[in-house]
Design a protein around this motif. Structure first.
Motif, PDB file in Angstrom:
ATOM      1  N   ALA A 161      26.099 -14.505  16.487  1.00  0.00           N
ATOM      2  CA  ALA A 161      27.312 -15.303  16.653  1.00  0.00           C
ATOM      3  C   ALA A 161      27.396 -15.757  18.103  1.00  0.00           C
ATOM      4  O   ALA A 161      27.143 -14.979  19.032  1.00  0.00           O
ATOM      5  CB  ALA A 161      28.539 -14.483  16.283  1.00  0.00           C
ATOM      6  N   LEU A 162      27.744 -17.020  18.297  1.00  0.00           N
ATOM      7  CA  LEU A 162      27.760 -17.588  19.644  1.00  0.00           C
ATOM      8  C   LEU A 162      29.101 -17.298  20.314  1.00  0.00           C
ATOM      9  O   LEU A 162      30.085 -18.002  20.125  1.00  0.00           O
ATOM     10  CB  LEU A 162      27.477 -19.086  19.570  1.00  0.00           C
ATOM     11  CG  LEU A 162      26.024 -19.414  19.196  1.00  0.00           C
ATOM     12  CD1 LEU A 162      25.866 -20.892  18.898  1.00  0.00           C
ATOM     13  CD2 LEU A 162      25.073 -18.978  20.307  1.00  0.00           C
ATOM     14  N   THR A 163      29.108 -16.238  21.103  1.00  0.00           N
ATOM     15  CA  THR A 163      30.264 -15.863  21.897  1.00  0.00           C
ATOM     16  C   THR A 163      30.344 -16.765  23.128  1.00  0.00           C
ATOM     17  O   THR A 163      29.374 -17.464  23.463  1.00  0.00           O
ATOM     18  CB  THR A 163      30.137 -14.408  22.347  1.00  0.00           C
ATOM     19  OG1 THR A 163      28.958 -14.287  23.171  1.00  0.00           O
ATOM     20  CG2 THR A 163      30.005 -13.467  21.149  1.00  0.00           C
ATOM     21  N   ALA A 334      25.922  -7.224  10.720  1.00  0.00           N
ATOM     22  CA  ALA A 334      27.282  -7.085  10.208  1.00  0.00           C
ATOM     23  C   ALA A 334      28.263  -6.889  11.365  1.00  0.00           C
ATOM     24  O   ALA A 334      27.900  -6.383  12.430  1.00  0.00           O
ATOM     25  CB  ALA A 334      27.357  -5.911   9.245  1.00  0.00           C
ATOM     26  N   ARG A 335      29.474  -7.300  11.143  1.00  0.00           N
ATOM     27  CA  ARG A 335      30.499  -7.064  12.161  1.00  0.00           C
ATOM     28  C   ARG A 335      30.688  -5.555  12.337  1.00  0.00           C
ATOM     29  O   ARG A 335      30.535  -4.790  11.383  1.00  0.00           O
ATOM     30  CB  ARG A 335      31.818  -7.709  11.745  1.00  0.00           C
ATOM     31  CG  ARG A 335      31.738  -9.225  11.660  1.00  0.00           C
ATOM     32  CD  ARG A 335      32.995  -9.802  11.065  1.00  0.00           C
ATOM     33  NE  ARG A 335      32.851 -11.216  10.774  1.00  0.00           N
ATOM     34  CZ  ARG A 335      33.315 -12.196  11.551  1.00  0.00           C
ATOM     35  NH1 ARG A 335      33.953 -11.898  12.667  1.00  0.00           N
ATOM     36  NH2 ARG A 335      33.142 -13.460  11.217  1.00  0.00           N
ATOM     37  N   GLU A 407      35.925   5.887   8.959  1.00  0.00           N
ATOM     38  CA  GLU A 407      35.472   4.521   9.267  1.00  0.00           C
ATOM     39  C   GLU A 407      36.680   3.606   9.288  1.00  0.00           C
ATOM     40  O   GLU A 407      37.603   3.747   8.493  1.00  0.00           O
ATOM     41  CB  GLU A 407      34.477   4.050   8.201  1.00  0.00           C
ATOM     42  CG  GLU A 407      33.882   2.701   8.475  1.00  0.00           C
ATOM     43  CD  GLU A 407      32.906   2.287   7.378  1.00  0.00           C
ATOM     44  OE1 GLU A 407      32.400   1.146   7.473  1.00  0.00           O
ATOM     45  OE2 GLU A 407      32.666   3.071   6.451  1.00  0.00           O
ATOM     46  N   VAL A 408      36.666   2.652  10.233  1.00  0.00           N
ATOM     47  CA  VAL A 408      37.815   1.760  10.406  1.00  0.00           C
ATOM     48  C   VAL A 408      37.302   0.340  10.493  1.00  0.00           C
ATOM     49  O   VAL A 408      36.341   0.047  11.208  1.00  0.00           O
ATOM     50  CB  VAL A 408      38.609   2.123  11.674  1.00  0.00           C
ATOM     51  CG1 VAL A 408      39.835   1.236  11.802  1.00  0.00           C
ATOM     52  CG2 VAL A 408      39.036   3.579  11.648  1.00  0.00           C
ATOM     53  N   LEU A 409      37.941  -0.551   9.750  1.00  0.00           N
ATOM     54  CA  LEU A 409      37.573  -1.957   9.736  1.00  0.00           C
ATOM     55  C   LEU A 409      38.683  -2.744  10.449  1.00  0.00           C
ATOM     56  O   LEU A 409      39.756  -2.931   9.907  1.00  0.00           O
ATOM     57  CB  LEU A 409      37.425  -2.437   8.295  1.00  0.00           C
ATOM     58  CG  LEU A 409      37.070  -3.898   8.045  1.00  0.00           C
ATOM     59  CD1 LEU A 409      35.731  -4.229   8.672  1.00  0.00           C
ATOM     60  CD2 LEU A 409      37.045  -4.196   6.557  1.00  0.00           C
TER      61      LEU A 409
END
Length: 411
Positions: A161-163, A334-335, A407-409
């Motif tokens: 992803a282009l930050t 993945a994010r 786990e936290v999304l």
């Protein structure tokens, strides 16, 4: 519609994600060249290598004086003769020899013969004599050509992803355009005779349509430009016509409601008759009735059909919709999903995997905690608004003591 169907139903969340990734790979959007200003947030389509060294020349990291370190005394003051000036953006044939120095500004190219820069604050100027009060180390405050990147070295990898920092890195190489995955086009539908647009009066039995703005906001936050369609009534002919139209015009059609097993839930039967369902119903809470299908007779679009309760819309978009759109664009990684400790205990009384609303808490000692919201109903939008993450609780009923790592999304 009978659930004794050829497509998977009531599947585990992990299986649903695997299907999402496989289906998305078959629906990859094409690449296109865009200007840097349009590339922010996009997914890079291929690897990018450096064209020029960075920095392109030896230059100063400070305002001060460029000198030869060999001219400095081991202790006490050194006195050098000022022979010229070198400013950023203007390269001149300036050179220094023994006992000389040159005034220099940040970013200016280093004069020939110089190997060190002394800060202006560590000097005293008297006419053309420069007194060095604090001797710098050899090479101090000098940025060497190519110390960041050399020509041919890898800068960015396809699928990233282009930050803003990655865009800046490409710009530093003189890239005016980048090859990126085209952003998927997305149509957003909300359904139900009970829905009324905000600002209009409510009749008995009606509710305001909150799902449209929620989904539009989630998609825009992910860099997309969705198109919202008028709310669909609980009429199968009108639903079929709208889905067929959108399926021929968009890459992805997102719907809210009419996807469960009620008398007015027409979407599953329509997609079974005209499309190809990949799965219907996932063992997750909230959002179990979620459905993924190819359009088939409804066009080339993918159809991701979400339940109607607003918290279910939030959870299913974050857990399945966002990964689907990422994979359609070829996002390589993945994010991130974080790990945090529960700030308070939680009793999980059901078997399905759960996406529970929660709020992050950062403790003074550096630990990250997440506070679950007790209002866990799929209609309790206040809890979702008060939260900033989904807590992922695995399948199976169990007790979660305070301090349990989960786990936290993040939203």
């Amino acid at each position: 519609m009978s659930e004794a169907s050829a497509f998977p139903t009531r599947i585990a969340y992990a299986e649903a994600i695997a299907i999402v990734e496989r289906v998305a790979a078959a629906h990859r959007v094409p690449a296109q060249r865009v200007a840097l200003a349009r590339a922010h947030g996009c997914i890079l389509a291929g690897d990018l290598a450096a064209r020029i060294p960075q920095p392109p020349f030896d230059n100063s990291a400070m305002d001060g004086f460029a000198l030869r370190h060999a001219d400095l005394q081991a202790g006490g003051e050194a006195v050098l003769r000022l022979v010229g000036e070198q400013f950023a953006g203007r390269a001149i044939d300036l050179a220094i020899t023994a006992g000389q120095c040159a005034r220099i500004t940040t970013g200016a190219s280093l004069p020939a013969g110089a190997d060190t820069v002394v800060m202006k604050e560590n000097t005293r100027l008297d006419g053309d004599r420069v007194f060095v009060l604090v001797a710098p180390k050899r090479g101090q405050h000098v940025r060497r050509a190519g110390e960041d990147t050399q020509p041919g070295e890898s800068l960015l990898r396809g699928g990233e992803a282009l930050t803003p920092a990655r865009i800046a890195l490409a710009a530093s190489q003189g890239r005016a355009e980048l090859e990126v995955a085209r952003r998927p086009t997305v149509a957003v539908f909300t359904t139900g005779d009970e829905l009324v647009e905000p600002g209009l009066p409510l009749a008995p039995g009606q509710i305001y349509n909150s799902n449209r703005e929620q989904l539009m906001g989630l998609l825009r936050a992910d860099g997309l430009e969705p198109v919202a369609w008028p709310t669909l009534p609980d009429d199968p002919a009108q639903v079929e016509s709208a889905l067929r139209h959108a399926g021929h015009a968009f890459d992805l059609v997102l719907t809210c409601g009419a996807v469960s097993a009620g008398e007015k839930d027409h979407i599953p039967a329509l997609l079974q008759a005209h499309g190809a369902i990949h799965f219907w119903k996932v063992r997750m809470k909230p959002g179990m009735p979620v459905l993924l299908a190819d359009g088939g007779g409804f066009g080339d679009a993918l159809f991701l059909c979400l339940p109607g309760n607003p918290v279910s819309v939030l959870a299913t978009y974050l857990a399945l919709g966002r990964p689907l759109l990422d994979a359609m664009q070829g996002r390589a990684a993945a994010r991130p999903r974080w790990r945090a400790r529960l700030a308070s205990p939680w009793h999980k009384a059901h078997e399905r995997l759960e996406f529970l609303r929660g709020r992050f808490l950062s403790r003074d000692e550096g630990s990250l905690e997440v506070e679950p919201d007790p209002a866990d109903g799929s209609h309790r939008m206040q809890a979702a608004a008060d939260s900033d993450a989904l807590i992922v609780l695995a399948e199976g009923a169990r007790e979660y003591p305070a301090g349990t790592v989960v786990e936290v999304l993040p939203y």
